[in-house]
Motif scaffolding. Structure first.
Motif, PDB file in Angstrom:
ATOM      1  N   CYS A 192      -1.975  -1.522  -0.210  1.00 18.46           N
ATOM      2  CA  CYS A 192      -3.300  -0.897  -0.352  1.00 18.46           C
ATOM      3  C   CYS A 192      -3.913  -1.368  -1.677  1.00 18.46           C
ATOM      4  O   CYS A 192      -3.232  -1.359  -2.711  1.00 18.46           O
ATOM      5  N   ARG A 206      -6.164  -0.051  -3.637  1.00 16.94           N
ATOM      6  CA  ARG A 206      -6.264   0.931  -4.716  1.00 16.94           C
ATOM      7  C   ARG A 206      -4.888   1.264  -5.285  1.00 16.94           C
ATOM      8  O   ARG A 206      -4.728   1.426  -6.485  1.00 16.94           O
ATOM      9  N   ARG A 207      -3.896   1.357  -4.401  1.00 12.03           N
ATOM     10  CA  ARG A 207      -2.546   1.642  -4.883  1.00 12.03           C
ATOM     11  C   ARG A 207      -2.079   0.531  -5.827  1.00 12.03           C
ATOM     12  O   ARG A 207      -1.497   0.786  -6.880  1.00 12.03           O
ATOM     13  N   TYR A 230      -3.691   1.043  -9.148  1.00  7.32           N
ATOM     14  CA  TYR A 230      -3.057   2.118  -9.930  1.00  7.32           C
ATOM     15  C   TYR A 230      -1.797   1.593 -10.618  1.00  7.32           C
ATOM     16  O   TYR A 230      -1.538   1.897 -11.779  1.00  7.32           O
ATOM     17  N   ARG A 237     -10.152   1.894  -1.076  1.00  8.33           N
ATOM     18  CA  ARG A 237      -9.027   2.591  -0.428  1.00  8.33           C
ATOM     19  C   ARG A 237      -8.786   1.878   0.905  1.00  8.33           C
ATOM     20  O   ARG A 237      -9.667   1.867   1.756  1.00  8.33           O
ATOM     21  N   ILE A 251       0.742   6.182   5.384  1.00  6.60           N
ATOM     22  CA  ILE A 251       0.887   5.460   4.096  1.00  6.60           C
ATOM     23  C   ILE A 251       0.347   6.344   2.977  1.00  6.60           C
ATOM     24  O   ILE A 251       0.934   6.446   1.908  1.00  6.60           O
ATOM     25  N   CYS A 252      -0.780   7.000   3.216  1.00  6.37           N
ATOM     26  CA  CYS A 252      -1.351   7.895   2.196  1.00  6.37           C
ATOM     27  C   CYS A 252      -0.493   9.157   2.057  1.00  6.37           C
ATOM     28  O   CYS A 252      -0.321   9.666   0.945  1.00  6.37           O
ATOM     29  N   CYS A 290       2.052   8.351  -0.361  1.00 10.08           N
ATOM     30  CA  CYS A 290       1.637   7.585  -1.537  1.00 10.08           C
ATOM     31  C   CYS A 290       1.826   8.423  -2.810  1.00 10.08           C
ATOM     32  O   CYS A 290       1.389   9.573  -2.871  1.00 10.08           O
ATOM     33  N   ARG A 298      -1.584   9.890  -4.288  1.00  7.01           N
ATOM     34  CA  ARG A 298      -2.572  10.435  -3.349  1.00  7.01           C
ATOM     35  C   ARG A 298      -3.495  11.477  -3.973  1.00  7.01           C
ATOM     36  O   ARG A 298      -4.684  11.537  -3.628  1.00  7.01           O
ATOM     37  N   CYS A 319      -5.950   9.647  -6.153  1.00  2.00           N
ATOM     38  CA  CYS A 319      -6.860   8.855  -5.323  1.00  2.00           C
ATOM     39  C   CYS A 319      -7.893   9.719  -4.603  1.00  2.00           C
ATOM     40  O   CYS A 319      -9.072   9.389  -4.587  1.00  2.00           O
ATOM     41  N   TRP A 320      -7.458  10.837  -4.031  1.00  4.15           N
ATOM     42  CA  TRP A 320      -8.345  11.616  -3.159  1.00  4.15           C
ATOM     43  C   TRP A 320      -8.779  12.954  -3.758  1.00  4.15           C
ATOM     44  O   TRP A 320      -9.697  13.591  -3.220  1.00  4.15           O
TER      45      TRP A 320
HETATM   46  S1  SF4 Z   1      -3.615   7.572  -1.131  1.00  2.00           S
HETATM   47 FE1  SF4 Z   1      -3.900   6.000   0.441  1.00  2.00          FE
HETATM   48  S2  SF4 Z   1      -5.847   4.993  -0.080  1.00  2.00           S
HETATM   49 FE2  SF4 Z   1      -5.150   6.113  -1.919  1.00  2.00          FE
HETATM   50  S3  SF4 Z   1      -3.982   4.670  -3.132  1.00  2.00           S
HETATM   51 FE3  SF4 Z   1      -2.528   5.736  -1.866  1.00  2.00          FE
HETATM   52  S4  SF4 Z   1      -2.329   4.452  -0.029  1.00  2.00           S
HETATM   53 FE4  SF4 Z   1      -4.202   3.791  -1.067  1.00  2.00          FE
END
Ligand code: SF4
Length: 382
Positions: A38, A40-41, A44, A227, A237-238, A241, A244, A247-248
Motif C-alpha cells: 500500500c 500510504r503504508r 508511513y 490509500r 489488509i487495512c 495494518c 490504521r 491513516c483513517w
Molecule cells: S490502513 Fe489501509 S490504506 Fe491505510 S496505510 Fe494501512 S493498508 Fe494502507
C-alpha cells in the motif's frame, strides 16, 4: 492446581507472539519489498511513523511457520537456495528461493551449487493462502502488490546481486545475476494444494515496480500518499495494518465508519452517489448475466470447459418421514371419530388428538430432491 493442569491451560500464543515480535522483520524501519503493498503504508514506514495498532497475528504467524517449514524442507531435501537477502539504498528484502542455472552455479563453491540447476535463473516466491481466497488465486494468480514485490527482488538481483553480509558472501561475490524467470508457488494452508504460476521476467514490469518505490520516497509525507485500500472493515489488509488509526482516524463521530472521513463537502457526496449508482448498475447487470447463464447450463454435465470447471451440488434424492394424512383420516374413520375440521381437516389437531390418545401418528416416506446449485471454479492443472 497441579503443575500438569497449569501447563495444559497455558496458551501457546503469548510465546508465539513474543517470538514474532523479536523477528528482525517486525522491527525494521527501512522499506522492505513486502511493505510495498500500500502506498500510504510504505510512506508511513519511510517516515518512521510510530505503529499505532495491534492486530491478531495468529493467522500470519501460522503462515510464517508453514512458509519456513516448507522452505527449510526444500533446502535440506532439494538443495534449494532459500531465504537470501538483497537490497540497495532504497529497498531490501528476502527472496524465498533462487534457482540458479548451470553457468551461474558453477561460479559458486561446490557446497552451494544446486543438485539440479535450472534452465534459466528463476526467482521463486512461496505464498500461503487460505481456502477462502484459493479459487481467486488459481484463477487470477498473483496480485498487483505480490507482483511488485517479486519484481523488486528480481530487479535487485539483476542490478546489484546479493547483499554482502555474513552467511551469503559467496553469493554476493557473484555480482548481478541474470534473472530470466519469475515463479509464484501458492500453497493452500488448509489442505496443502499447490498452484504454480510462472512467466518470463519482464523489464517493464520491473521498471514499474521501481518507479512505484521512487514515487513513494519522493512524496513530501505520508498524508500525500494514496490509500491503496478501502479501509478497516472493508479490506483485510487495512484490518491488520499497524497504521490504521493514523491513516483513517476514528470517523467523523463516535461509532461512525472510518470511511466517513472521505466526505468533506457536497461535491464529495455527489461523487459518492454517482459511484453508488454505477455500482448498482454493475451489480444488476452481473446478476442478470449469472441468472441467464445458470439456466443455459442447466442441462450441461459437470466437467472442465476452457479455463473453468463446472460442477453441481445438491439435486439429490432424499427421503423424509412425513405424516400420512390419508392413513390418518382412515384411522379416525375406523375409530368412528369425526376429524376436527376447518375448511379442510385440521391436520395438526388430528396429530395432537392421536398423540394424546396414545396412538401412533401414521407416517409415510416422501421422496424429495434437494435444491441443485451450480459451482464454477478454476480448472485444475491448466
Ligand atoms: S490502513 Fe489501509 S490504506 Fe491505510 S496505510 Fe494501512 S493498508 Fe494502507
Amino acid at each position: 492446581m497441579s503443575a500438569q493442569i497449569m501447563e495444559s491451560r497455558t496458551s501457546l500464543w503469548p510465546a508465539a507472539h513474543d517470538e514474532d515480535a523479536d523477528r528482525p522483520r517486525s522491527r525494521q524501519r527501512q522499506l522492505g519489498a513486502s511493505d510495498t503493498v500500500c502506498e500510504r503504508r510504505a510512506a508511513y514506514i519511510l517516515a518512521g511513523t510510530e505503529r499505532t495498532d495491534e492486530s491478531d497475528k495468529k493467522t500470519a504467524i501460522l503462515g510464517t511457520y508453514a512458509h519456513e517449514g516448507l522452505l527449510g524442507a526444500a533446502r535440506r531435501r532439494y538443495g534449494w537456495l532459500v531465504e537470501t537477502s538483497v537490497g540497495d539504498d532504497q529497498i531490501r528484502g528476502h527472496i524465498d528461493a533462487v534457482h540458479l542455472d548451470a553457468a551461474t552455479a558453477v561460479r559458486l563453491p561446490k557446497r552451494l551449487r544446486p543438485t539440479e540447476p535450472a534452465d534459466v535463473v528463476t526467482v521463486e516466491d512461496v505464498k500461503t493462502k487460505s481456502t477462502y481466497v484459493w479459487d481467486r488465486t488459481v484463477r487470477y494468480g498473483a496480485t498487483e502488490a505480490e507482483l511488485r514485490q517479486v519484481y523488486l527482488y528480481a530487479h535487485l538481483l539483476r542490478t546489484v546481486g546479493w547483499e554482502d553480509r555474513w552467511g551469503q558472501r559467496p553469493l554476493a561475490r557473484l555480482g548481478p545475476v541474470d534473472v530470466q524467470r519469475i515463479r509464484f508457488r501458492f500453497v493452500n494452508r488448509d489442505n496443502g494444494e499447490e498452484h504454480v504460476q510462472e512467466f518470463a521476467y519482464d523489464p517493464e514490469e520491473a521498471a514499474r515496480a521501481r518507479w512505484w518505490v521512487e514515487r513513494v520516497t519522493e512524496l513530501p509525507g505520508p498524508e500525500d500518499a494514496t490509500r491503496s485500500f478501502d479501509g478497516p472493515g472493508l479490506d483485510a489488509i487495512c484490518d491488520h495494518c499497524p497504521f490504521r488509526t493514523t491513516c483513517w482516524g476514528l470517523g467523523v463521530s463516535p461509532g461512525a465508519p472510518v470511511q466517513t472521513i472521505l466526505i468533506h463537502n457536497d461535491a464529495d457526496r455527489a461523487q459518492a452517489l454517482a459511484d453508488y449508482v454505477a455500482g448498482h448498475e454493475m451489480e444488476t447487470k452481473g446478476k442478470a448475466l449469472k441468472r441467464k447463464v445458470r439456466k443455459m447450463l442447466d442441462a450441461s454435465p459437470a466437467g472442465v470447459y476452457g479455463p473453468n470447471e463446472l460442477s453441481w451440488t445438491g439435486g439429490n434424492e432424499r427421503t423424509d418421514e412425513v405424516v400420512d394424512r390419508q392413513a390418518m383420516l382412515d384411522r379416525f374413520s375406523v375409530l368412528g371419530v369425526e376429524p376436527p375440521e376447518r375448511t379442510e381437516p385440521d391436520w395438526e389437531a388430528m396429530e395432537r388428538l392421536l398423540i394424546a390418545a396414545g396412538l401412533a401418528v401414521p407416517m409415510r416416506t416422501e421422496r424429495r430432491t434437494t435444491a441443485r446449485a451450480i459451482k464454477v471454479s478454476p480448472a485444475k492443472n491448466r
